[in-house]
Design a protein around this motif. Sequence first.
Motif, short mmCIF file in Angstrom:
data_model
loop_
_atom_site.label_atom_id
_atom_site.label_comp_id
_atom_site.label_asym_id
_atom_site.label_seq_id
_atom_site.Cartn_x
_atom_site.Cartn_y
_atom_site.Cartn_z
N ASN A 4 -32.71 -5.07 -43.65
CA ASN A 4 -32.55 -4.23 -44.83
C ASN A 4 -32.82 -5.05 -46.10
O ASN A 4 -33.47 -4.59 -47.03
CB ASN A 4 -31.13 -3.67 -44.83
N LYS A 96 -28.19 3.81 -45.63
CA LYS A 96 -28.12 2.78 -44.59
C LYS A 96 -27.55 1.47 -45.14
O LYS A 96 -28.05 0.38 -44.84
CB LYS A 96 -29.49 2.57 -43.93
N ASN A 109 -34.24 3.25 -47.99
CA ASN A 109 -33.87 3.89 -46.73
C ASN A 109 -33.67 5.40 -46.85
O ASN A 109 -33.41 6.07 -45.86
CB ASN A 109 -32.58 3.26 -46.20
N GLU A 111 -35.37 8.25 -47.01
CA GLU A 111 -36.71 8.79 -46.81
C GLU A 111 -36.87 10.22 -47.32
O GLU A 111 -37.96 10.64 -47.67
CB GLU A 111 -37.08 8.70 -45.33
#
Length: 164
Positions: A4, A96, A109, A111
Amino acid sequence: MEGNEQKVYQVLDSLSINYDKYSHEPVYTVEELEEEVEGVNASICKNLFLRNNKGNKHYLVVLTGEKNVDLKQLASKIESSRLSFASERRLHKYLKLDKGAVSPFGAINDEENHVEIIIDKDISDDKNIVLHPNVNTASIVLNSKDLISFLEWSGNKFSYIDLN
């Protein structure tokens, strides 16, 4: 969540955004972060992950570390129902991220661009800011204008609001 963190650096590099990285012990408060990046000429930001009363809208509020937010007043300004802090489960579902690592870079993250980013207008000036790169064991310093370039890339809706 090391991957990440790496995604943040990859995106910033691809956007030609300059940043300085600082690795440090895990931090959970602005005060702890201040100790870790002492002497850095930048405003430390804190990030609040909020949800509306129905839980169908989520907001990430970015403001300087010394400020506090009146959630009732903020809800009025953004024309939302009552706001409250979102759960860790929601934080992980939409961005996330883990508790302590909340950051606008979590938009990488998101989307479906579900989370709206709200930025305190005091950050809108051309100034350096400190943010986590999606982990709380590192911090990066970048220009506030570059944060906007990142958010434009992410596609998440964002706005400036006076949080005084």
